[in-house]
Write a protein that holds these residues in place. Structure first.
Motif, PDB file in Angstrom:
ATOM      1  N   TYR A 177      56.793  41.408  38.604  1.00 51.40           N
ATOM      2  CA  TYR A 177      55.921  42.238  39.437  1.00 51.40           C
ATOM      3  C   TYR A 177      54.477  41.790  39.317  1.00 51.40           C
ATOM      4  CZ  TYR A 177      52.932  46.216  40.532  1.00 51.40           C
ATOM      5  OH  TYR A 177      51.931  46.997  41.025  1.00 51.40           O
ATOM      6  N   ILE A 178      53.800  41.668  40.471  1.00 55.30           N
ATOM      7  CA  ILE A 178      52.389  41.297  40.506  1.00 55.30           C
ATOM      8  C   ILE A 178      51.612  42.375  41.240  1.00 55.30           C
ATOM      9  CG2 ILE A 178      50.681  39.672  41.406  1.00 55.30           C
ATOM     10  CD1 ILE A 178      52.783  37.494  41.243  1.00 55.30           C
ATOM     11  N   GLU A 179      50.530  42.822  40.649  1.00 61.14           N
ATOM     12  CA  GLU A 179      49.584  43.696  41.340  1.00 61.14           C
ATOM     13  C   GLU A 179      48.671  42.812  42.183  1.00 61.14           C
ATOM     14  OE1 GLU A 179      47.801  46.290  43.035  1.00 61.14           O
ATOM     15  OE2 GLU A 179      48.838  47.295  41.386  1.00 61.14           O
ATOM     16  N   GLY A 180      48.795  42.922  43.510  1.00 62.31           N
ATOM     17  CA  GLY A 180      48.049  42.038  44.392  1.00 62.31           C
ATOM     18  C   GLY A 180      46.553  42.059  44.150  1.00 62.31           C
ATOM     19  N   ASP A 181      45.995  43.216  43.775  1.00 56.68           N
ATOM     20  CA  ASP A 181      44.556  43.305  43.522  1.00 56.68           C
ATOM     21  C   ASP A 181      44.114  42.372  42.402  1.00 56.68           C
ATOM     22  OD1 ASP A 181      44.126  45.143  45.519  1.00 56.68           O
ATOM     23  OD2 ASP A 181      44.133  46.889  44.194  1.00 56.68           O
ATOM     24  N   ASP A 182      45.028  42.051  41.474  1.00 59.26           N
ATOM     25  CA  ASP A 182      44.671  41.158  40.372  1.00 59.26           C
ATOM     26  C   ASP A 182      44.389  39.734  40.848  1.00 59.26           C
ATOM     27  OD1 ASP A 182      44.989  43.248  38.627  1.00 59.26           O
ATOM     28  OD2 ASP A 182      46.980  42.630  37.922  1.00 59.26           O
ATOM     29  N   LEU A 183      44.811  39.413  42.068  1.00 59.42           N
ATOM     30  CA  LEU A 183      44.610  38.069  42.598  1.00 59.42           C
ATOM     31  C   LEU A 183      43.363  37.953  43.472  1.00 59.42           C
ATOM     32  CD1 LEU A 183      48.284  37.083  43.506  1.00 59.42           C
ATOM     33  CD2 LEU A 183      46.928  36.322  41.564  1.00 59.42           C
ATOM     34  N   HIS A 184      42.642  39.052  43.650  1.00 61.04           N
ATOM     35  CA  HIS A 184      41.403  38.982  44.427  1.00 61.04           C
ATOM     36  C   HIS A 184      40.398  38.061  43.733  1.00 61.04           C
ATOM     37  CE1 HIS A 184      41.353  41.533  47.943  1.00 61.04           C
ATOM     38  NE2 HIS A 184      41.911  42.528  47.290  1.00 61.04           N
ATOM     39  N   PRO A 185      39.782  37.144  44.467  1.00 60.31           N
ATOM     40  CA  PRO A 185      38.653  36.396  43.895  1.00 60.31           C
ATOM     41  C   PRO A 185      37.538  37.357  43.481  1.00 60.31           C
ATOM     42  CG  PRO A 185      39.414  35.381  45.941  1.00 60.31           C
ATOM     43  CD  PRO A 185      40.130  36.703  45.825  1.00 60.31           C
ATOM     44  N   LYS A 186      36.732  36.945  42.530  1.00 53.43           N
ATOM     45  CA  LYS A 186      35.683  37.817  42.000  1.00 53.43           C
ATOM     46  C   LYS A 186      34.728  38.291  43.088  1.00 53.43           C
ATOM     47  CE  LYS A 186      35.748  35.932  37.314  1.00 53.43           C
ATOM     48  NZ  LYS A 186      34.996  35.195  36.271  1.00 53.43           N
ATOM     49  N   GLY A 187      34.447  37.427  44.052  1.00 52.70           N
ATOM     50  CA  GLY A 187      33.540  37.806  45.129  1.00 52.70           C
ATOM     51  C   GLY A 187      34.060  38.991  45.928  1.00 52.70           C
ATOM     52  N   PRO A 206      46.816  34.209  35.469  1.00 51.72           N
ATOM     53  CA  PRO A 206      45.687  33.560  34.809  1.00 51.72           C
ATOM     54  C   PRO A 206      44.544  33.276  35.791  1.00 51.72           C
ATOM     55  CG  PRO A 206      47.767  32.452  34.311  1.00 51.72           C
ATOM     56  CD  PRO A 206      48.020  33.391  35.426  1.00 51.72           C
ATOM     57  N   GLU A 207      43.338  33.146  35.252  1.00 54.92           N
ATOM     58  CA  GLU A 207      42.171  32.856  36.073  1.00 54.92           C
ATOM     59  C   GLU A 207      42.349  31.553  36.838  1.00 54.92           C
ATOM     60  OE1 GLU A 207      38.744  34.171  36.399  1.00 54.92           O
ATOM     61  OE2 GLU A 207      39.881  35.995  36.008  1.00 54.92           O
ATOM     62  N   ASP A 208      42.994  30.554  36.218  1.00 51.31           N
ATOM     63  CA  ASP A 208      43.060  29.249  36.886  1.00 51.31           C
ATOM     64  C   ASP A 208      43.936  29.286  38.117  1.00 51.31           C
ATOM     65  OD1 ASP A 208      45.395  29.599  35.470  1.00 51.31           O
ATOM     66  OD2 ASP A 208      45.523  27.530  34.785  1.00 51.31           O
ATOM     67  N   VAL A 209      44.849  30.263  38.226  1.00 50.92           N
ATOM     68  CA  VAL A 209      45.661  30.386  39.436  1.00 50.92           C
ATOM     69  C   VAL A 209      44.783  30.768  40.607  1.00 50.92           C
ATOM     70  CG1 VAL A 209      47.491  31.694  40.560  1.00 50.92           C
ATOM     71  CG2 VAL A 209      47.769  30.953  38.202  1.00 50.92           C
ATOM     72  N   VAL A 210      43.835  31.694  40.375  1.00 49.71           N
ATOM     73  CA  VAL A 210      42.976  32.176  41.432  1.00 49.71           C
ATOM     74  C   VAL A 210      41.840  31.212  41.729  1.00 49.71           C
ATOM     75  CG1 VAL A 210      41.532  34.096  42.188  1.00 49.71           C
ATOM     76  CG2 VAL A 210      43.538  34.539  40.764  1.00 49.71           C
ATOM     77  N   HIS A 211      41.257  30.662  40.687  1.00 46.79           N
ATOM     78  CA  HIS A 211      40.021  29.910  40.858  1.00 46.79           C
ATOM     79  C   HIS A 211      40.189  28.403  40.692  1.00 46.79           C
ATOM     80  CE1 HIS A 211      37.924  33.699  40.996  1.00 46.79           C
ATOM     81  NE2 HIS A 211      38.504  34.055  39.871  1.00 46.79           N
ATOM     82  N   GLU A 213      41.745  36.210  53.787  1.00 45.48           N
ATOM     83  CA  GLU A 213      42.695  35.123  54.023  1.00 45.48           C
ATOM     84  C   GLU A 213      43.021  34.312  52.770  1.00 45.48           C
ATOM     85  OE1 GLU A 213      41.013  32.978  57.258  1.00 45.48           O
ATOM     86  OE2 GLU A 213      41.668  34.431  58.768  1.00 45.48           O
ATOM     87  N   PRO A 214      42.020  33.842  52.012  1.00 42.84           N
ATOM     88  CA  PRO A 214      42.363  33.096  50.794  1.00 42.84           C
ATOM     89  C   PRO A 214      43.147  33.938  49.801  1.00 42.84           C
ATOM     90  CG  PRO A 214      40.069  32.756  51.401  1.00 42.84           C
ATOM     91  CD  PRO A 214      40.566  33.882  52.243  1.00 42.84           C
ATOM     92  N   TRP A 215      42.804  35.223  49.694  1.00 46.37           N
ATOM     93  CA  TRP A 215      43.531  36.129  48.793  1.00 46.37           C
ATOM     94  C   TRP A 215      44.999  36.227  49.191  1.00 46.37           C
ATOM     95  CZ3 TRP A 215      44.334  41.664  50.318  1.00 46.37           C
ATOM     96  CH2 TRP A 215      44.999  42.394  49.315  1.00 46.37           C
ATOM     97  N   LEU A 216      45.274  36.414  50.476  1.00 48.15           N
ATOM     98  CA  LEU A 216      46.657  36.522  50.943  1.00 48.15           C
ATOM     99  C   LEU A 216      47.412  35.222  50.711  1.00 48.15           C
ATOM    100  CD1 LEU A 216      45.808  38.365  54.261  1.00 48.15           C
ATOM    101  CD2 LEU A 216      47.046  39.371  52.332  1.00 48.15           C
ATOM    102  N   GLU A 217      46.736  34.094  50.912  1.00 45.23           N
ATOM    103  CA  GLU A 217      47.380  32.796  50.681  1.00 45.23           C
ATOM    104  C   GLU A 217      47.697  32.616  49.196  1.00 45.23           C
ATOM    105  OE1 GLU A 217      49.388  29.891  52.053  1.00 45.23           O
ATOM    106  OE2 GLU A 217      47.988  30.762  53.498  1.00 45.23           O
ATOM    107  N   ILE A 218      46.793  33.079  48.336  1.00 40.18           N
ATOM    108  CA  ILE A 218      47.039  33.017  46.890  1.00 40.18           C
ATOM    109  C   ILE A 218      48.280  33.831  46.539  1.00 40.18           C
ATOM    110  CG2 ILE A 218      46.162  33.778  44.644  1.00 40.18           C
ATOM    111  CD1 ILE A 218      43.336  33.036  45.685  1.00 40.18           C
TER     112      ILE A 218
END
Length: 218
Positions: A23-33, A211-216, A50-55
């Motif tokens: 299970y993933i909480e989608g909000d956790d994948l939001h970029p910091k901006g 992890p941070e590196d997945v998002v950034h 868009e980038p968040w949804l693609e992530i």
């Protein structure tokens, strides 16, 4: 899926006790901006989302590909998959999550593991505006502000009528919502041969800390 304060996380975790998926909480994948904008009461636009949804889509693809590799090695016949909570307000956003279209401006380090091959289903929590406003006022410690609900409601394009969508009403109990979702998912998928949480040692869904590196891309 659904607008803020519909109880996506609560329903997802309760539903997942029956399904036993990572299970993933989608909000956790939001970029910091994005988080900074929302924390300041600034609604996100399509370029932000868009980038968040693609992530989210790409993260799910890679996780399922890894599961498939493990299933092949141990000859498991259990269904693989990932459960994600995400607002998914527009048809366009849902099509990114379905892998039907590619968002522009996504991080270059994200590559699709199985484009268009990972089937996607939505459990939509349908709510009345008055009840939503009551819930969001009572919500503490979340970056979503009450005034941003107007933006979300204006953005929402109901998924009702789209393929692969299950609708549950907000004014039902969580247990009733789970029962509705399970029955409708069975209608779409057949028997749900996932590994239930009762099969897990800790008795809780496996929540993935991304992890941070997945998002950034670090």
């Amino acid at each position: 899926m659904g607008v803020a304060s519909t109880g996506k996380t609560t329903l997802a975790k309760a539903l997942n006790r029956k399904l036993g998926l990572p299970y993933i909480e989608g909000d956790d994948l939001h970029p910091k901006g994005n988080i900074e904008r929302m924390s300041n009461g600034i609604p996100l636009n399509d370029a932000d989302r868009e980038p968040w949804l693609e992530i989210i889509r790409t993260t799910a693809e890679h996780m399922v590909a890894e599961q498939q590799g493990k299933s092949s090695s141990d000859n498991s016949s259990q269904r693989v998959g990932v459960m994600v909570t995400c607002s998914a307000l527009k048809r366009y956003y849902r099509d990114i999550l379905r892998g039907r279209c590619k968002a522009q401006g996504v991080p270059k380090h994200l590559e699709s593991a199985m484009p268009a091959r990972l089937a996607t289903y939505f459990v939509y929590i349908k709510a009345q505006e008055a009840l939503l406003r009551e819930r969001i006022v009572d919500r503490q410690g979340h970056f979503m502000k009450p005034q941003m609900l107007d933006s979300q409601l204006a953005t929402l394009e109901s998924p009702e009528g789209e393929g692969g969508v299950v609708v549950v009403p907000l004014d039902k109990t969580t247990e009733e919502q789970v029962d509705i979702a399970i029955e409708e998912l069975k209608r779409l998928l057949g028997e749900l041969d996932f590994r239930t949480v009762e099969d897990r040692k800790d008795g809780e869904p496996e929540e993935i800390a991304v992890p941070e590196d997945v998002v950034h891309g670090k």
